[in-house]
Design a protein around this motif. Structure first.
Motif, mmCIF file in Angstrom:
data_model
loop_
_atom_site.group_PDB
_atom_site.id
_atom_site.type_symbol
_atom_site.label_atom_id
_atom_site.label_comp_id
_atom_site.label_asym_id
_atom_site.label_seq_id
_atom_site.Cartn_x
_atom_site.Cartn_y
_atom_site.Cartn_z
ATOM 1 N N UNK A 449 23.603 46.207 45.846
ATOM 2 C CA UNK A 449 24.961 46.154 45.565
ATOM 3 C C UNK A 449 25.839 47.407 45.393
ATOM 4 N N UNK A 450 24.823 48.695 45.233
ATOM 5 C CA UNK A 450 25.481 49.939 44.905
ATOM 6 C C UNK A 450 26.683 50.173 45.993
ATOM 7 N N UNK A 451 27.435 51.077 45.383
ATOM 8 C CA UNK A 451 28.732 51.406 46.120
ATOM 9 C C UNK A 451 29.488 50.517 46.624
ATOM 10 N N UNK A 452 29.584 49.452 46.091
ATOM 11 C CA UNK A 452 30.286 48.395 46.707
ATOM 12 C C UNK A 452 31.063 47.699 45.364
ATOM 13 N N UNK A 453 32.448 47.533 45.639
ATOM 14 C CA UNK A 453 33.090 46.801 44.308
ATOM 15 C C UNK A 453 33.013 45.179 44.490
ATOM 16 N N UNK A 454 32.548 44.599 43.677
ATOM 17 C CA UNK A 454 32.162 42.981 43.579
ATOM 18 C C UNK A 454 33.186 42.508 42.651
ATOM 19 N N UNK A 455 34.088 41.676 43.249
ATOM 20 C CA UNK A 455 34.656 40.747 42.546
ATOM 21 C C UNK A 455 34.328 39.447 42.269
ATOM 22 N N UNK A 456 33.968 38.546 41.016
ATOM 23 C CA UNK A 456 33.602 37.439 40.620
ATOM 24 C C UNK A 456 34.797 36.783 40.531
ATOM 25 N N UNK A 457 35.487 36.021 41.351
ATOM 26 C CA UNK A 457 36.543 35.361 41.133
ATOM 27 C C UNK A 457 36.125 33.809 40.762
ATOM 28 N N UNK A 458 36.103 33.483 39.510
ATOM 29 C CA UNK A 458 35.525 32.286 38.888
ATOM 30 C C UNK A 458 36.285 30.789 39.542
ATOM 31 N N UNK A 459 37.674 31.399 39.140
ATOM 32 C CA UNK A 459 38.709 30.429 39.158
ATOM 33 C C UNK A 459 38.725 29.961 40.804
ATOM 34 N N UNK A 460 38.938 30.999 41.610
ATOM 35 C CA UNK A 460 38.978 31.004 43.161
ATOM 36 C C UNK A 460 37.669 30.609 43.777
ATOM 37 N N UNK A 461 36.488 30.651 42.989
ATOM 38 C CA UNK A 461 35.235 30.608 43.573
ATOM 39 C C UNK A 461 34.966 31.171 44.815
ATOM 40 N N UNK A 462 35.464 32.628 44.580
ATOM 41 C CA UNK A 462 35.299 33.451 45.798
ATOM 42 C C UNK A 462 34.292 34.641 45.053
ATOM 43 N N UNK A 463 33.475 35.176 45.870
ATOM 44 C CA UNK A 463 32.844 36.736 45.837
ATOM 45 C C UNK A 463 33.584 37.443 46.781
ATOM 46 N N UNK A 464 34.329 38.499 46.395
ATOM 47 C CA UNK A 464 35.112 39.518 47.068
ATOM 48 C C UNK A 464 34.361 40.812 46.866
ATOM 49 N N UNK A 465 34.166 41.632 48.086
ATOM 50 C CA UNK A 465 33.342 42.549 48.031
ATOM 51 C C UNK A 465 33.904 43.716 48.930
ATOM 52 N N UNK A 466 33.833 45.013 48.639
ATOM 53 C CA UNK A 466 34.339 46.278 49.566
ATOM 54 C C UNK A 466 33.669 47.436 49.297
ATOM 55 N N UNK A 467 33.282 48.179 50.366
ATOM 56 C CA UNK A 467 32.608 49.234 50.050
ATOM 57 C C UNK A 467 33.387 50.362 49.060
ATOM 58 N N UNK A 468 32.930 51.129 48.157
ATOM 59 C CA UNK A 468 33.490 51.967 47.209
ATOM 60 C C UNK A 468 32.700 53.240 46.708
ATOM 61 N N UNK A 469 33.447 54.186 46.466
ATOM 62 C CA UNK A 469 32.687 55.254 45.814
ATOM 63 C C UNK A 469 32.547 54.822 44.304
ATOM 64 N N UNK A 470 33.202 53.855 43.842
ATOM 65 C CA UNK A 470 33.274 53.612 42.427
ATOM 66 C C UNK A 470 34.023 54.372 41.491
ATOM 67 N N UNK A 471 34.776 55.158 42.160
ATOM 68 C CA UNK A 471 35.710 56.051 41.488
ATOM 69 C C UNK A 471 37.290 55.622 41.367
ATOM 70 N N UNK A 472 37.869 55.993 40.312
ATOM 71 C CA UNK A 472 39.195 55.458 40.211
ATOM 72 C C UNK A 472 40.189 56.302 41.145
ATOM 73 N N UNK A 473 39.738 57.504 41.527
ATOM 74 C CA UNK A 473 40.700 58.228 42.044
ATOM 75 C C UNK A 473 40.452 58.670 43.616
#
Ligand SMILES: *[C@@H]1O[C@H](CO)[C@@H](O)[C@H](O)[C@H]1NC(C)=O
Ligand SMILES: *[C@@H]1O[C@H](CO)[C@@H](O)[C@H](O)[C@H]1NC(C)=O
Ligand SMILES: *[C@@H]1O[C@H](CO)[C@@H](O)[C@H](O)[C@H]1NC(C)=O
Length: 473
Positions: A449-473
């Motif tokens: 899972x590393x260097x991906x942003x994973x969003x667990x949308x429990x309400x929308x029952x969706x797993x959203x993911x996108x490559x990321x350096x995990x940085x804020x800037x």
């Protein structure tokens, strides 16, 4: 303040909370635009290993050891539940004996009024959040067990917290809803707190009482927000191997009373994390965000989403995988491997480091990947039960064929090559998969899972993911 990203699920995480916005303490519906961020620290970070240097090789041996135990526990728990949900819940604890030893990330957490700070293992495989606590013994309660009594400096003194509200034993919550969390039926007086007794498969046990408590999170502007009525376990007696350097567990499982469910409900029904490559940067900071990720974590590529199968494999975060391709070639894997209704299926877990594949999938993936590294000298690493490791001198990762995990709704997850040809020791890489005897649960672990942003949308029952350096800037 700096807000960032996140780490996710199947591990233990150390978190410190930073909140992105304020006013969270008001009414529920006003919470939607807010989020809180907890820092996740890998369990191997220097502050949790008492600064003992630990080599890459030693780390891997340790991660694999925990992975294998964890996978065994998860599989056992699932089988037990399927066979007989009632007796299974009595026989098999939710967080099994070794389970909490296995979470990979740690976070800090403030509990009570006035609040006290604790370090907890963050685990997507556990549903109860509990801390070492003193309650019954300090009240001279007869149910206080002297044996195994918690006796250390950092312990939650429940009677000193004005917001500590024990769940009464006569309540439906105790008698019915918390049964899955091993609530006891003893109820000498209606106001006696609801007690639990976790019996773990390794013989250890955690005993205490359930309570609603207030937990606090620091806001990014230095202010604080509080979450009320969060169910916690006040563990006043623990028998078994000690939890090194931590004070309890933060449960992020997909169950009604887990912290993830509770915090997500308060903050828009979702949580997310982004895990930095912990094999190469041990002291990297990861975050778990409850609420919407408002650019706290920047993404660097297409955002994709697939359905989160919240009911397919109870308490876990399941996804509907239908196949794996390597180098644009779809591998031949029988569909039963991915079918949760016949003992297969796939979960995404932050507490497992490597990726487990049910045998037929494992064989196919290994065959396809071995070809690409066959010209490097094969090596065997002591204590590492991974099938294929090689001398990585002169190795160029850009030559590794692309591995893609395909979901039934057309979404594709394309992990970074170093998430499956992993750095194992100085100058050695290994194919980062472990086999599981079919029929088996396949697990997408935290390294994948590393260097991906994973969003667990429990309400929308969706797993959203996108490559990321995990940085804020
Ligand atoms: C604990 O919180 C739940 C909501 O999460 C509520 O229904 C229950 O009444 C509370 N119990 C006590 C004793 O505060
Ligand atoms: C991580 O540790 C290394 C070596 O101890 C240090 O040079 C580096 O600055 C640290 N990075 C962070 C983000 O703390
Ligand atoms: C790896 O191979 C790619 C393409 O063949 C090349 O552009 C890159 O410079 C190589 N990297 C190293 C470290 O040799």
């Amino acid at each position: 303040m700096k807000v960032k990203l996140i780490i996710l699920v199947p591990f233990m995480v150390l978190v410190s909370m930073v909140v992105a916005q304020q006013h969270v303490d008001q009414m529920q519906h006003q919470h939607d635009s807010n989020s809180i961020t907890l820092e996740l620290i890998h369990r191997h970070a220097p502050q949790f290993t008492n600064n003992h240097p630990i080599t890459q090789h030693q780390r891997l041996v340790d991660l694999l050891y925990h992975d294998i135990i964890r996978h065994g526990i998860m599989s056992h728990r699932r089988r037990a539940k399927e066979e007989d949900p009632l007796t299974a819940s009595i026989k098999m604890p939710l967080a099994s004996g070794r389970d909490f030893g296995i979470g990979q990330y740690i976070t800090s957490f403030k509990v009570g009024t006035p609040s006290q700070k604790f370090w907890l293992i963050v685990d997507t495989g556990s549903d109860l959040t509990w801390i070492r606590c003193r309650y019954r013994c300090s009240r001279g309660d007869r149910s206080c067990t002297r044996k195994g009594r918690i006796n250390r400096k950092r312990v939650f003194h429940a009677p000193l917290s004005s917001s500590f509200s024990p769940v009464p034993c006569f309540s439906e919550m105790c008698k019915v809803e918390l049964m899955n969390l091993f609530s006891l039926t003893t109820c000498p007086t209606p106001i006696t707190p609801c007690a639990y007794d976790y019996r773990y498969s390794d013989g250890s046990a955690a005993m205490g009482v359930f309570a609603n408590e207030t937990v606090s999170a620091g806001l990014t502007n230095g202010r604080k927000t509080r979450l009320h009525n969060v169910l916690i376990g006040c563990t006043d007696s623990f028998q078994g191997p000690t939890l090194q350097n931590v004070d309890g567990i933060m449960g992020l499982a997909n169950t009604k009373y887990s912290f993830a469910t509770n915090a997500a409900a308060t903050f828009g029904g979702k949580f997310s994390y982004c895990l930095v490559d912990h094999l190469s940067h041990l002291n990297a900071t990861n975050y778990i965000i409850f609420g919407t990720n408002r650019n706290q974590v920047k993404v660097s590529g297409n955002t994709r989403h697939t359905q989160l199968e919240l009911d397919a494999i109870p308490s876990f975060y399941a996804v509907n995988v239908i196949g794996i391709s390597v180098g644009n070639k779809m591998l031949e894997i029988p569909m039963q491997v991915w079918d949760a209704s016949v003992g297969g299926g796939t979960i995404i877990d932050s507490g497992t480091s490597l990726t487990f594949l049910a045998d037929p999938a494992y064989q196919a993936v290994m065959e396809a990947l071995k070809v690409s590294v066959s010209k490097y000298q094969r090596v065997k690493l002591d204590g590492v039960p991974m099938e294929y490791c090689f001398n990585s001198e002169g190795f160029n990762g850009s030559l590794v064929p692309k591995l893609i995990i395909h979901f039934n709704d057309g979404a594709r997850f394309e992990p970074h090559w170093n998430s499956y040809v992993i750095a194992a020791a100085a100058g050695v890489r290994c194919l980062g998969f472990l086999p599981a005897r079919f029929p088996a649960l396949s697990v997408i672990g935290n390294i994948m899972q590393q260097n991906y942003l994973w969003e667990f949308d429990l309400k929308g029952k969706r797993l959203v993911f996108a490559p990321s350096s995990c940085n804020s800037s």
